[in-house]
Design a protein around this motif. Structure first.
Motif, PDB file in Angstrom:
ATOM      1  N   SER A 252    -148.434  64.699  16.513  1.00  0.00           N
ATOM      2  CA  SER A 252    -149.189  64.220  15.353  1.00  0.00           C
ATOM      3  C   SER A 252    -148.371  64.341  14.083  1.00  0.00           C
ATOM      4  O   SER A 252    -148.333  63.424  13.253  1.00  0.00           O
ATOM      5  N   VAL A 253    -147.713  65.479  13.913  1.00  0.00           N
ATOM      6  CA  VAL A 253    -146.912  65.702  12.704  1.00  0.00           C
ATOM      7  C   VAL A 253    -145.783  64.699  12.612  1.00  0.00           C
ATOM      8  O   VAL A 253    -145.511  64.112  11.557  1.00  0.00           O
ATOM      9  N   ARG A 254    -145.087  64.456  13.745  1.00  0.00           N
ATOM     10  CA  ARG A 254    -143.975  63.506  13.743  1.00  0.00           C
ATOM     11  C   ARG A 254    -144.459  62.112  13.374  1.00  0.00           C
ATOM     12  O   ARG A 254    -143.856  61.417  12.556  1.00  0.00           O
ATOM     13  N   ARG A 255    -145.536  61.688  13.982  1.00  0.00           N
ATOM     14  CA  ARG A 255    -146.012  60.327  13.733  1.00  0.00           C
ATOM     15  C   ARG A 255    -146.612  60.199  12.335  1.00  0.00           C
ATOM     16  O   ARG A 255    -146.518  59.152  11.701  1.00  0.00           O
ATOM     17  N   ALA A 256    -147.265  61.249  11.868  1.00  0.00           N
ATOM     18  CA  ALA A 256    -147.805  61.210  10.507  1.00  0.00           C
ATOM     19  C   ALA A 256    -146.678  61.071   9.489  1.00  0.00           C
ATOM     20  O   ALA A 256    -146.805  60.349   8.495  1.00  0.00           O
ATOM     21  N   ALA A 257    -145.556  61.755   9.750  1.00  0.00           N
ATOM     22  CA  ALA A 257    -144.405  61.627   8.854  1.00  0.00           C
ATOM     23  C   ALA A 257    -143.877  60.199   8.863  1.00  0.00           C
ATOM     24  O   ALA A 257    -143.508  59.647   7.810  1.00  0.00           O
ATOM     25  N   GLY A 258    -143.865  59.577  10.038  1.00  0.00           N
ATOM     26  CA  GLY A 258    -143.416  58.188  10.121  1.00  0.00           C
ATOM     27  C   GLY A 258    -144.338  57.247   9.391  1.00  0.00           C
ATOM     28  O   GLY A 258    -143.891  56.341   8.682  1.00  0.00           O
ATOM     29  N   PHE A 259    -145.638  57.453   9.515  1.00  0.00           N
ATOM     30  CA  PHE A 259    -146.598  56.589   8.828  1.00  0.00           C
ATOM     31  C   PHE A 259    -146.518  56.790   7.321  1.00  0.00           C
ATOM     32  O   PHE A 259    -146.637  55.841   6.548  1.00  0.00           O
ATOM     33  N   ARG A 260    -146.301  58.031   6.890  1.00  0.00           N
ATOM     34  CA  ARG A 260    -146.181  58.294   5.458  1.00  0.00           C
ATOM     35  C   ARG A 260    -144.999  57.515   4.870  1.00  0.00           C
ATOM     36  O   ARG A 260    -145.116  56.875   3.817  1.00  0.00           O
ATOM     37  N   VAL A 292    -154.821  60.230  11.293  1.00  0.00           N
ATOM     38  CA  VAL A 292    -153.979  59.689  10.225  1.00  0.00           C
ATOM     39  C   VAL A 292    -152.850  58.842  10.807  1.00  0.00           C
ATOM     40  O   VAL A 292    -152.477  57.812  10.240  1.00  0.00           O
ATOM     41  N   ASN A 293    -152.291  59.276  11.944  1.00  0.00           N
ATOM     42  CA  ASN A 293    -151.131  58.539  12.462  1.00  0.00           C
ATOM     43  C   ASN A 293    -151.483  57.543  13.558  1.00  0.00           C
ATOM     44  O   ASN A 293    -150.594  56.921  14.124  1.00  0.00           O
ATOM     45  N   THR A 294    -152.761  57.351  13.830  1.00  0.00           N
ATOM     46  CA  THR A 294    -153.141  56.327  14.793  1.00  0.00           C
ATOM     47  C   THR A 294    -152.525  54.969  14.465  1.00  0.00           C
ATOM     48  O   THR A 294    -152.129  54.236  15.388  1.00  0.00           O
ATOM     49  N   PRO A 295    -152.417  54.590  13.172  1.00  0.00           N
ATOM     50  CA  PRO A 295    -151.748  53.310  12.879  1.00  0.00           C
ATOM     51  C   PRO A 295    -150.341  53.211  13.457  1.00  0.00           C
ATOM     52  O   PRO A 295    -149.897  52.120  13.830  1.00  0.00           O
ATOM     53  N   MET A 296    -149.629  54.330  13.559  1.00  0.00           N
ATOM     54  CA  MET A 296    -148.284  54.286  14.119  1.00  0.00           C
ATOM     55  C   MET A 296    -148.316  54.025  15.624  1.00  0.00           C
ATOM     56  O   MET A 296    -147.459  53.325  16.164  1.00  0.00           O
ATOM     57  N   LEU A 297    -149.322  54.592  16.303  1.00  0.00           N
ATOM     58  CA  LEU A 297    -149.463  54.344  17.736  1.00  0.00           C
ATOM     59  C   LEU A 297    -149.810  52.879  17.991  1.00  0.00           C
ATOM     60  O   LEU A 297    -149.340  52.274  18.957  1.00  0.00           O
ATOM     61  N   LEU A 298    -150.639  52.312  17.119  1.00  0.00           N
ATOM     62  CA  LEU A 298    -150.972  50.897  17.250  1.00  0.00           C
ATOM     63  C   LEU A 298    -149.772  50.022  16.917  1.00  0.00           C
ATOM     64  O   LEU A 298    -149.524  49.011  17.574  1.00  0.00           O
ATOM     65  N   ARG A 299    -149.012  50.407  15.896  1.00  0.00           N
ATOM     66  CA  ARG A 299    -147.855  49.616  15.481  1.00  0.00           C
ATOM     67  C   ARG A 299    -146.816  49.532  16.595  1.00  0.00           C
ATOM     68  O   ARG A 299    -146.192  48.482  16.814  1.00  0.00           O
ATOM     69  N   ALA A 300    -146.625  50.648  17.317  1.00  0.00           N
ATOM     70  CA  ALA A 300    -145.628  50.661  18.392  1.00  0.00           C
ATOM     71  C   ALA A 300    -145.901  49.541  19.398  1.00  0.00           C
ATOM     72  O   ALA A 300    -144.971  48.881  19.882  1.00  0.00           O
ATOM     73  N   SER A 301    -147.175  49.304  19.696  1.00  0.00           N
ATOM     74  CA  SER A 301    -147.510  48.233  20.633  1.00  0.00           C
ATOM     75  C   SER A 301    -147.606  46.884  19.949  1.00  0.00           C
ATOM     76  O   SER A 301    -146.969  45.909  20.374  1.00  0.00           O
TER      77      SER A 301
END
Length: 351
Positions: A252-260, A292-301
């Motif tokens: 979560s922390v890694r992906r949240a940093a990416g989304f930020r 918060v980082n769910t958008p990054m999981l969606l973006r990956a796909s």
């Protein structure tokens, strides 16, 4: 086919293309609008500047009405509302119930307000605050969803409010449109069906995964962000459900940093958004970070085509879809099917 929805918004057909993050961009929205539906831009995965650019791009491609979907709990929601007003957008939709103040500000500027809800009480609340219409999503719908089926939720809401009701969750064809109208809805909203069009920018390999999915392959899980989220079951979803809290937190922390970094938000803004998500919900901080980082999981796909690293939000209806038409072809087909179904109904109530 004229309904309360077409009269309210000025669209030709009682069909709404929903605002899906990383999917409902200018190309899809303008294509849906040109075909006579209400196209809705997804702004939650855009910066404010990107939103203004996207709105102008859609406006340059079509004169037809369209809308923008907002997150009511976003820290910059008022800035985004101002963009909608300044750019002359016809409709503002909301993934969560907006405040009475936001509704009033938009309506004072002549913008139609159409929130999305998943419960009768939420529909009653936004109707009392002045919403012009409401999208009601049953449990069959993709993304965050409830557990009440559209066939049960829809008539509840139609009977409870005096504004146009748009049915969402499980719709993909003309039969569904006629069924929704029979329940008293003013139209239907579709997400997964518009994702699977040639005007959608989702990578072909990802579309192929949707087309291959059966109804049984589409599940609801809390492992992604702590809230019920309907999506295609993949190895990643299985891994998230199996992994312990510490591992999920690290991810979560890694992906949240990416989304930020991608969104331009500060850590303070991310925390504020997380607090807004946590409000009234029994979420751990690990789950908040996942949300918060769910958008990054969606973006990956949806953007990168990495189904091994991302999630694929999906309505159950994906199990019934087997083609990728253009928006024009899709809407023409849906309306033709609806007319044939209506014409085949017995006129005097006898089979």
């Amino acid at each position: 086919m004229e309904t309360a929805l077409t009269r309210l918004t000025g669209i030709r057909h009682p069909i709404v293309q929903t605002g899906m993050g990383w999917v409902a961009g200018p190309r899809l929205v303008s294509a849906a609008a040109r075909a006579g539906a209400l196209g809705i831009l997804a702004s939650a995965t855009m910066t404010a500047g990107e939103l203004r650019t996207a709105v102008r791009e859609v406006a340059s491609r079509t004169d037809a009405p369209f809308g923008v979907n907002l997150r009511a709990d976003a820290g910059d929601a008022r800035e985004r509302v101002r963009i909608i007003i300044d750019e002359g957008v016809r409709v503002a939709s909301f993934a969560l119930a907006p405040s009475r103040e936001l509704i009033g500000e938009l309506k004072d500027a002549g913008v139609l307000v159409i929130p999305s809800v998943g419960a009768r009480r939420h529909a009653e609340k936004v109707a009392a605050w002045g919403a012009d219409a409401v999208i009601v999503q049953g449990g069959e719908g993709g993304g965050h969803t409830g557990d009440v089926a559209t066939s049960v939720l829809l008539p509840q809401v139609v009977d409870a409010v005096g504004i146009p009701v748009i049915a969402a969750g499980g719709f993909h064809d003309g039969r569904g449109l006629v069924a929704a109208l029979a329940y008293g809805a003013a139209g239907i909203a579709m997400g997964t069906r518009f994702l699977l069009t040639s005007d959608s920018t989702v990578p072909d390999a990802v579309k192929a995964r949707y087309l291959a999915a059966t109804v049984a392959d589409i599940t609801v899980t809390r492992a992604v962000d702590g809230l019920p989220h309907r999506m295609i079951r993949t190895e990643l979803v299985d891994a998230l459900e199996r992994s312990g809290g510490a591992r999920r937190l690290a991810r979560s922390v890694r992906r949240a940093a990416g989304f930020r970094k991608l969104s331009g938000l500060s850590w303070a803004q991310l925390v504020r958004d997380g607090l807004a998500m946590k409000h009234g919900k029994d979420l751990t901080w690990s789950q908040v970070l996942l949300a918060v980082n769910t958008p990054m999981l969606l973006r990956a796909s949806m953007v990168e085509g990495r189904t091994d690293l991302g999630v694929m939000a999906s309505g159950q209806v994906a199990g019934l879809i087997d083609d990728v038409p253009s928006c024009e072809e899709l809407i023409t087909r849906v309306m033709s099917e609806a007319r044939h179904v209506l014409a085949a109904l017995p006129g005097d109530g006898r089979a």
